[in-house]
Design an enzyme around this catalytic site. Structure first.
Site, PDB file in Angstrom:
ATOM      1  N   LYS A  65      17.057   2.850   1.295  1.00 24.10           N
ATOM      2  CA  LYS A  65      17.843   2.504   2.496  1.00 24.10           C
ATOM      3  C   LYS A  65      18.896   1.483   2.083  1.00 24.10           C
ATOM      4  CE  LYS A  65      14.695   1.424   5.785  1.00 24.10           C
ATOM      5  NZ  LYS A  65      14.096   1.133   7.105  1.00 24.10           N
ATOM      6  N   ASP A  82      14.292  -1.086   0.416  1.00 26.18           N
ATOM      7  CA  ASP A  82      14.961  -1.446   1.667  1.00 26.18           C
ATOM      8  C   ASP A  82      15.837  -2.678   1.403  1.00 26.18           C
ATOM      9  OD1 ASP A  82      15.517  -1.580   4.390  1.00 26.18           O
ATOM     10  OD2 ASP A  82      13.656  -2.563   4.910  1.00 26.18           O
ATOM     11  N   ARG A  95       0.244   6.579   7.741  1.00 23.79           N
ATOM     12  CA  ARG A  95       0.383   6.697   6.282  1.00 23.79           C
ATOM     13  C   ARG A  95      -0.022   8.086   5.800  1.00 23.79           C
ATOM     14  NH1 ARG A  95       1.206   1.540   4.076  1.00 23.79           N
ATOM     15  NH2 ARG A  95       0.096  -0.178   5.046  1.00 23.79           N
ATOM     16  N   LYS A 100       0.816  -1.210   0.000  1.00 22.24           N
ATOM     17  CA  LYS A 100       0.000   0.000   0.000  1.00 22.24           C
ATOM     18  C   LYS A 100       0.850   1.261   0.000  1.00 22.24           C
ATOM     19  CE  LYS A 100      -3.465  -1.968   3.133  1.00 22.24           C
ATOM     20  NZ  LYS A 100      -3.992  -1.823   4.503  1.00 22.24           N
ATOM     21  N   PHE A 157      13.859   3.227  10.863  1.00 23.40           N
ATOM     22  CA  PHE A 157      12.471   2.937  10.509  1.00 23.40           C
ATOM     23  C   PHE A 157      11.698   4.244  10.433  1.00 23.40           C
ATOM     24  CE2 PHE A 157       8.096   1.590  11.099  1.00 23.40           C
ATOM     25  CZ  PHE A 157       8.036   0.544  10.200  1.00 23.40           C
ATOM     26  N   VAL A 158      11.115   4.497   9.270  1.00 27.71           N
ATOM     27  CA  VAL A 158      10.414   5.766   9.062  1.00 27.71           C
ATOM     28  C   VAL A 158       8.945   5.526   8.720  1.00 27.71           C
ATOM     29  CG1 VAL A 158      12.443   7.115   8.376  1.00 27.71           C
ATOM     30  CG2 VAL A 158      11.188   5.828   6.636  1.00 27.71           C
TER      31      VAL A 158
HETATM   32  P1  5GP Z   1      11.927  -4.336   0.833  1.00 22.60           P
HETATM   33  O1  5GP Z   1      12.621  -4.732   2.112  1.00 22.60           O
HETATM   34  O2  5GP Z   1      11.366  -5.538   0.144  1.00 22.60           O
HETATM   35  O3  5GP Z   1      12.824  -3.497  -0.051  1.00 22.60           O
HETATM   36  O4  5GP Z   1      10.721  -3.384   1.248  1.00 22.60           O
HETATM   37  C1  5GP Z   1       9.447  -3.917   1.501  1.00 22.60           C
HETATM   38  C2  5GP Z   1       8.528  -2.941   2.124  1.00 22.60           C
HETATM   39  O5  5GP Z   1       8.886  -2.825   3.476  1.00 22.60           O
HETATM   40  C3  5GP Z   1       8.500  -1.505   1.617  1.00 22.60           C
HETATM   41  O6  5GP Z   1       7.744  -1.322   0.455  1.00 22.60           O
HETATM   42  C4  5GP Z   1       7.834  -0.832   2.807  1.00 22.60           C
HETATM   43  O7  5GP Z   1       6.433  -0.952   2.728  1.00 22.60           O
HETATM   44  C5  5GP Z   1       8.382  -1.651   3.984  1.00 22.60           C
HETATM   45  N1  5GP Z   1       9.471  -0.901   4.649  1.00 22.60           N
HETATM   46  C6  5GP Z   1      10.794  -0.991   4.466  1.00 22.60           C
HETATM   47  N2  5GP Z   1      11.452  -0.092   5.237  1.00 22.60           N
HETATM   48  C7  5GP Z   1      10.486   0.583   5.908  1.00 22.60           C
HETATM   49  C8  5GP Z   1      10.510   1.671   6.829  1.00 22.60           C
HETATM   50  O8  5GP Z   1      11.540   2.239   7.236  1.00 22.60           O
HETATM   51  N3  5GP Z   1       9.294   2.087   7.291  1.00 22.60           N
HETATM   52  C9  5GP Z   1       8.115   1.523   6.903  1.00 22.60           C
HETATM   53  N4  5GP Z   1       6.996   2.036   7.417  1.00 22.60           N
HETATM   54  N5  5GP Z   1       8.058   0.517   6.020  1.00 22.60           N
HETATM   55  C10 5GP Z   1       9.234   0.053   5.531  1.00 22.60           C
END
Ligand code: 5GP
Length: 176
Positions: free
Chosen positions: A127, A99, A161, A41, A148-149
């Site tokens: 990140k 991330d 959100r 989302k 973590f943001v």
């Molecule tokens: P990935 O680790 O697969 O690159 O990221 C997957 C999802 O994890 C992102 O689309 C996001 O929704 C969530 N995510 C990653 N880092 C953060 C963060 O610092 N804060 C939040 N709220 N969600 C995160």
């Protein structure tokens, strides 16, 4: 202990960056019809702002990807839900944050099978410290440290959100 929000990227900085990204993307695609695919989302607010700032024709789609529950740790397992056909289309995937990269690499693998005319990624936040998949975005808003943001589409337990800015959330474990 209650959780605390600390503004990390202000509303003004967010909006300036969205305009800059839209100018660059509009220039690069130069009147080509673009298919924006938001990853739900988290990308919904960024995509809405970016799409309105683009100066090129674009259609809008969403895929649902889940690798996080409502906590801060990734399960590492990414489930992608979509019924899109992107063959021969110029596709730009819109992510809230890159991330570990596991979500994006699963989506790219999925879309690559359909042989799009082009496939690029625009991530509002990056990140790099936590990357597990060998992947980078073609367009990035801000590169941030391993914190973590929340806000601007990003949640913690489905909250925050709707914040128009990005904030660090302290003591998040205790807040759920
Ligand atoms: P990935 O680790 O697969 O690159 O990221 C997957 C999802 O994890 C992102 O689309 C996001 O929704 C969530 N995510 C990653 N880092 C953060 C963060 O610092 N804060 C939040 N709220 N969600 C995160």
């Amino acid at each position: 202990m209650s959780s605390q929000l600390h503004t990390f990227i202000t509303t003004e900085e967010v909006q300036t960056k969205v305009q800059e990204l839209a100018i660059q993307i509009s220039k690069d695609y130069n009147q080509t019809q673009l298919h924006l695919v938001g990853v739900l989302k988290g990308s919904f607010i960024f995509l809405a702002d970016l799409a309105r700032a683009l100066k090129i024709p674009c259609s809008i789609y969403f895929v649902h990807a889940s690798s996080y529950g409502d906590r801060q740790t990734s399960s590492g397992i990414v489930k992608i839900q979509h019924s899109l056909n992107m063959s021969n289309k110029h596709v730009l995937i819109i992510e809230d944050i890159l991330d570990t990269g596991l979500t994006l690499s699963s989506i790219i693998k999925e879309f690559d099978k359909q042989q799009p005319a082009s496939l690029k990624v625009c991530a509002f936040l990056n990140k790099p410290e936590r990357r597990q998949a060998d992947i980078e975005a073609d367009y990035t808003g801000f590169t941030i440290p391993n914190e973590f943001v929340v806000g601007y589409g990003l949640d913690y337990g489905e909250l925050y959100r709707n914040l128009p800015y990005i904030a660090r959330l302290e003591n998040a474990e205790e807040s759920s």
